[in-house]
Design a protein around this motif. Structure first.
Motif, short mmCIF file in Angstrom:
data_model
loop_
_atom_site.label_atom_id
_atom_site.label_comp_id
_atom_site.label_asym_id
_atom_site.label_seq_id
_atom_site.Cartn_x
_atom_site.Cartn_y
_atom_site.Cartn_z
N ASP A 168 -23.01 55.97 -14.45
CA ASP A 168 -21.67 55.58 -13.45
C ASP A 168 -21.55 54.50 -13.16
OD1 ASP A 168 -20.45 56.97 -15.02
OD2 ASP A 168 -19.37 58.20 -13.48
N ILE A 184 -13.53 55.48 -14.52
CA ILE A 184 -14.27 56.44 -13.07
C ILE A 184 -12.95 55.71 -12.29
CG2 ILE A 184 -15.35 55.70 -11.94
CD1 ILE A 184 -17.82 54.66 -14.00
N TYR A 206 -19.86 64.47 -8.16
CA TYR A 206 -20.92 64.42 -8.98
C TYR A 206 -21.72 66.01 -9.11
CZ TYR A 206 -19.89 59.71 -10.59
OH TYR A 206 -19.62 58.75 -11.11
#
Length: 277
Positions: free
Chosen positions: A31, A56, A22
């Motif tokens: 998330d 995801i 990220y």
């Protein structure tokens, strides 16, 4: 900022971490929370279904749900929350300790660039120091380093939770890395709206490390080889707390005798009965 409003933002603390895949570590936290929330609401769903529903990557979801892995930022937030730092307001005892430690990073300590572990130099050989009281109030364990080394000051560093504590202090405005190499050097942002007792505690903790007493005067000085803007800022803060004159000069901040008395700074070299300036 309201007095009962927590000062430490979870997003700011999370963003002191490496987010890995990220670019924004806070997104990893969001998330992770979304995955756990979805899994609790759909206990029969596996990692593939969760990954598909939330878009995801499955490997990431499987690590979080099946292997109980967590993003580093999540672990840091959990530690900070367990210690009460995320809920700390201006008048909370936890914040009093954090404020004291921030002042000590500025005046006699440091935060390691890579690990964020803070280190504080002790002025007392018998470990009697307000730094120790502050560390104990934050709830972390600590240890002493360089004891018995005449060439170096004894240091105290947190052991358990040390990296999270250092990151928390950094969010509050404590400098990270060698202070002499920092160009943007200014006092912590939270002091601007802080109540008088918070500003006073910061000043007193700062002076405990940096006050230079005069042999023939009751004025007190602080040597600061930093920018003039920083010396001006520091002098203004001390003057505001003392309500007596404090001046900023070339490499020095000078606390007048009246200001020193107001702050409760006792002459180090003479008895009060001797002539004063």
């Amino acid at each position: 900022m309201e007095l009962d409003e927590p000062l430490i933002d979870e997003r700011d603390l999370a963003r002191t971490y490496d987010g890995g895949a990220y670019s924004d570590p806070w997104a990893a936290v969001l998330d992770y929370q979304a995955v756990l929330r979805y899994a609790s609401q759909h206990p029969n769903k596996g990692s593939h279904a969760i990954a598909t529903a939330l878009e995801i990557p499955r490997g990431r979801v499987r690590g979080w749900t099946d292997d109980n892995r967590k993003p580093d930022a999540v672990r840091g937030l959990e530690t900070a929350r367990e210690h009460g730092w995320l809920d700390a307001t201006y008048l909370d005892p936890k914040f009093t300790a954090l404020n004291t430690l921030v002042a000590n990073v500025f005046s006699g300590g440091s935060i390691a660039t890579e690990t964020f572990v803070p280190s504080f130099a002790l002025n007392h050989h018998d470990h009697r120091s307000h730094v120790i009281d502050a560390l104990e109030a934050t709830g972390v364990e600590y240890d002493f380093f360089h004891e018995g080394d005449d060439s170096r000051a004894t240091e105290v560093r947190p052991t358990s939770g040390g990296t999270v504590l250092g990151r928390t202090l950094a969010v509050l405005g404590a400098p990270v890395g060698p202070k002499a190499q920092l160009e943007d050097f200014s006092l912590p942002w939270y002091l601007d709206e802080a109540p008088p007792e918070v500003r006073e505690m910061f000043v007193l903790a700062y002076l405990a490390n940096r006050a230079i007493h005069q042999r023939t005067k009751d004025t007190v000085q602080i040597q600061e080889e930093r920018s003039k803007s920083y010396r001006d800022e520091l002098a203004a803060l001390i003057e505001d707390v003392a309500e007596e004159p404090v001046t900023s000069g070339d490499r020095m901040v000078t606390i007048s005798a009246a200001a020193a008395r107001s702050l409760g700074l006792q002459p180090r070299y003479r008895t009060p009965a001797e002539p004063t300036d």
